[in-house]
Motif scaffolding. Structure first.
Motif, PDB file in Angstrom:
ATOM      1  N   GLU A  62      -4.331  -5.508   2.365  1.00 29.77           N
ATOM      2  CA  GLU A  62      -3.477  -6.666   2.631  1.00 29.77           C
ATOM      3  C   GLU A  62      -2.148  -6.261   3.270  1.00 29.77           C
ATOM      4  OE1 GLU A  62      -2.893  -9.000  -0.832  1.00 29.77           O
ATOM      5  OE2 GLU A  62      -4.975  -9.693  -0.945  1.00 29.77           O
ATOM      6  N   ASP A  63      -1.653  -5.071   2.927  1.00 33.43           N
ATOM      7  CA  ASP A  63      -0.321  -4.659   3.371  1.00 33.43           C
ATOM      8  C   ASP A  63      -0.321  -3.873   4.668  1.00 33.43           C
ATOM      9  OD1 ASP A  63       0.726  -5.815   1.064  1.00 33.43           O
ATOM     10  OD2 ASP A  63       0.427  -3.976  -0.086  1.00 33.43           O
ATOM     11  N   MET A 118       0.854  -1.186   0.000  1.00 32.46           N
ATOM     12  CA  MET A 118       0.000   0.000   0.000  1.00 32.46           C
ATOM     13  C   MET A 118       0.892   1.240   0.000  1.00 32.46           C
ATOM     14  SD  MET A 118      -2.826   1.243   2.842  1.00 32.46           S
ATOM     15  CE  MET A 118      -3.662  -0.345   2.851  1.00 32.46           C
ATOM     16  N   GLU A 119       0.682   2.113  -0.976  1.00 35.36           N
ATOM     17  CA  GLU A 119       1.458   3.345  -1.083  1.00 35.36           C
ATOM     18  C   GLU A 119       0.540   4.541  -0.871  1.00 35.36           C
ATOM     19  OE1 GLU A 119       4.784   4.463  -4.158  1.00 35.36           O
ATOM     20  OE2 GLU A 119       2.842   5.108  -4.963  1.00 35.36           O
ATOM     21  N   ILE A 120       0.956   5.454  -0.018  1.00 38.38           N
ATOM     22  CA  ILE A 120       0.184   6.647   0.299  1.00 38.38           C
ATOM     23  C   ILE A 120       0.961   7.861  -0.199  1.00 38.38           C
ATOM     24  CG2 ILE A 120      -0.790   8.058   2.151  1.00 38.38           C
ATOM     25  CD1 ILE A 120      -0.943   5.456   3.822  1.00 38.38           C
ATOM     26  N   THR A 121       0.333   8.672  -1.044  1.00 40.17           N
ATOM     27  CA  THR A 121       0.945   9.886  -1.573  1.00 40.17           C
ATOM     28  C   THR A 121       0.143  11.090  -1.106  1.00 40.17           C
ATOM     29  OG1 THR A 121       1.714   8.720  -3.555  1.00 40.17           O
ATOM     30  CG2 THR A 121       1.687  11.124  -3.638  1.00 40.17           C
ATOM     31  N   ASP A 158      -9.575  -4.254  -3.095  1.00 41.73           N
ATOM     32  CA  ASP A 158      -9.355  -5.326  -2.137  1.00 41.73           C
ATOM     33  C   ASP A 158      -9.001  -4.697  -0.787  1.00 41.73           C
ATOM     34  OD1 ASP A 158      -9.014  -7.746  -0.952  1.00 41.73           O
ATOM     35  OD2 ASP A 158      -7.027  -8.125  -1.804  1.00 41.73           O
ATOM     36  N   CYS A 159      -9.987  -4.079  -0.168  1.00 37.84           N
ATOM     37  CA  CYS A 159      -9.766  -3.429   1.119  1.00 37.84           C
ATOM     38  C   CYS A 159     -11.100  -3.290   1.831  1.00 37.84           C
ATOM     39  CB  CYS A 159      -9.114  -2.053   0.947  1.00 37.84           C
ATOM     40  SG  CYS A 159     -10.210  -0.812   0.226  1.00 37.84           S
ATOM     41  N   GLU A 160     -11.022  -3.023   3.114  1.00 35.00           N
ATOM     42  CA  GLU A 160     -12.202  -2.707   3.898  1.00 35.00           C
ATOM     43  C   GLU A 160     -12.055  -1.291   4.442  1.00 35.00           C
ATOM     44  OE1 GLU A 160     -12.702  -5.577   6.936  1.00 35.00           O
ATOM     45  OE2 GLU A 160     -13.099  -7.246   5.569  1.00 35.00           O
ATOM     46  N   LEU A 186      -3.770   0.865  -3.730  1.00 28.01           N
ATOM     47  CA  LEU A 186      -3.996  -0.475  -3.201  1.00 28.01           C
ATOM     48  C   LEU A 186      -3.754  -1.451  -4.342  1.00 28.01           C
ATOM     49  CD1 LEU A 186      -7.138   0.781  -1.489  1.00 28.01           C
ATOM     50  CD2 LEU A 186      -5.411  -0.407  -0.179  1.00 28.01           C
ATOM     51  N   GLU A 187      -2.617  -2.165  -4.286  1.00 26.36           N
ATOM     52  CA  GLU A 187      -2.133  -2.927  -5.418  1.00 26.36           C
ATOM     53  C   GLU A 187      -1.961  -1.950  -6.575  1.00 26.36           C
ATOM     54  OE1 GLU A 187      -4.636  -6.346  -5.926  1.00 26.36           O
ATOM     55  OE2 GLU A 187      -4.017  -7.219  -4.023  1.00 26.36           O
TER      56      GLU A 187
END
Length: 251
Positions: A151-152, A1-4, A129-131, A26-27
Motif C-alpha cells: 500500500e505504501d 513499508m519499512e526496509i531494514t 497485504d502485498c503483491e 508490511l504494516e
C-alpha cells in the motif's frame, strides 16, 4: 513499508557487514528476503524478534544468501514457532531437504512449506497485504529478482546479477531499486555488477525508478562508495544510497 538491511556483505568476512538479508515490514508483519550467515544475529540489533518471521523469499541458493535459514528455523522452534513458508527458485526444495535431513530431531518438529517459483510468477503470500512478482536475474545459478508492491510503495530487489534488462524492466515505476554492486568500476567481473556496468544500462531507465540503494559489497568496494554514487549520478537523477547493515528505509 519499512526496509531494514540486516546484511549488506558477501561470503568474505568484513567488519560491520554480514551476509545478505533484507527485512521488509508490511504494516506489522515482517517479510525476510535472503538469510545469509550473520543475519540471524542482526535481529536483536534491529529491534525485531526472529520469531515474527514465518515467510522468507530466497533469491538463490548460494551460501551467503541462505546459510542462516536453518538456524532461523531452529531458533524459532526453540521459542515455540514451528511454521515457516519459503519461496525460492528451482532447486529450493531439494536443497532444503538435504540440509534438514542431517538434523532428524529438527525435521520432526517443524512444519516448513516450500514454494518454488519460476520467472514471471506473481503471487500474494498468506497473511500479507502485498503483491510479489519475480524475474530471472543473470547469475551463475538460478536466481530470482523480486518486486514487492504494498500500500505504501513498491521496490525491487535485484539479488546477485549482472546488469539485466529483465531486472530493470521489473523495476520500472518502482519507488526503490535495491541493486547489488559487488565490485568497483574497472574490475572485469561476471555474474555481478560494478558501478560502471550498472550506469551503462541505468541511463535507459533514468526517469522510471525513484531511488537506488546499492548493496552486496565485496571488500574490494571499501573506499569506492562515493565513487560509485558519483558514477551513477552521471546517468540517474534520483537518490543513490549506499546500504549499511541495520540501515532502515521508509517507503
Amino acid at each position: 513499508m519499512e526496509i531494514t538491511f540486516l546484511g549488506t556483505g558477501v561470503a568474505i568476512p568484513q567488519k560491520n557487514r554480514v551476509q545478505s538479508g533484507v527485512l521488509v515490514r508490511l504494516e506489522e508483519k515482517p517479510l525476510l528476503i535472503d538469510c545469509g550467515s550473520g543475519v540471524l544475529n542482526r535481529f536483536p540489533d534491529a529491534g525485531v524478534s526472529h520469531t515474527e518471521v514465518d515467510t522468507v523469499l530466497l533469491s538463490h541458493l548460494h551460501l551467503d544468501h541462505v546459510a542462516d535459514l536453518h538456524p532461523l528455523i531452529k531458533a524459532n522452534w526453540l521459542r515455540g514457532n514451528t511454521s515457516m513458508k519459503i519461496y525460492g527458485p528451482e532447486g529450493t526444495e531439494e536443497w532444503f531437504s538435504k540440509v534438514i535431513d542431517a538434523y532428524e530431531y529438527l525435521q520432526e518438529e517443524v512444519d516448513v512449506d516450500i514454494i518454488e517459483l519460476v520467472p514471471g510468477k506473481e503471487f500474494t503470500p498468506e497473511e500479507f497485504d502485498c503483491e510479489i512478482s519475480c524475474t530471472a536475474a543473470t547469475h551463475s545459478v538460478p536466481t530470482l529478482a523480486y518486486r514487492v508492491t504494498g500500500e505504501d510503495g513498491e521496490f525491487v530487489y535485484s539479488a546477485d546479477t549482472e546488469p539485466s534488462r529483465d531486472v530493470m524492466d521489473l523495476a520500472a515505476e518502482a519507488d526503490l531499486l535495491i541493486h547489488e554492486c559487488s565490485f568497483p568500476s574497472g574490475m572485469k567481473v561476471t555474474n555481478h555488477t560494478t558501478p560502471s556496468s550498472l550506469a551503462d544500462i541505468l541511463e535507459e531507465y533514468n526517469n522510471e525508478i525513484g531511488s537506488i540503494c546499492l548493496t552486496h559489497f565485496y571488500p574490494e568496494m571499501r573506499g569506492h562508495e562515493r565513487e560509485a554514487v558519483h558514477r551513477l549520478k552521471e546517468y540517474f537523477e534520483g537518490e543513490v544510497i549506499i546500504a549499511e547493515d541495520l540501515m532502515k528505509l521508509e517507503l
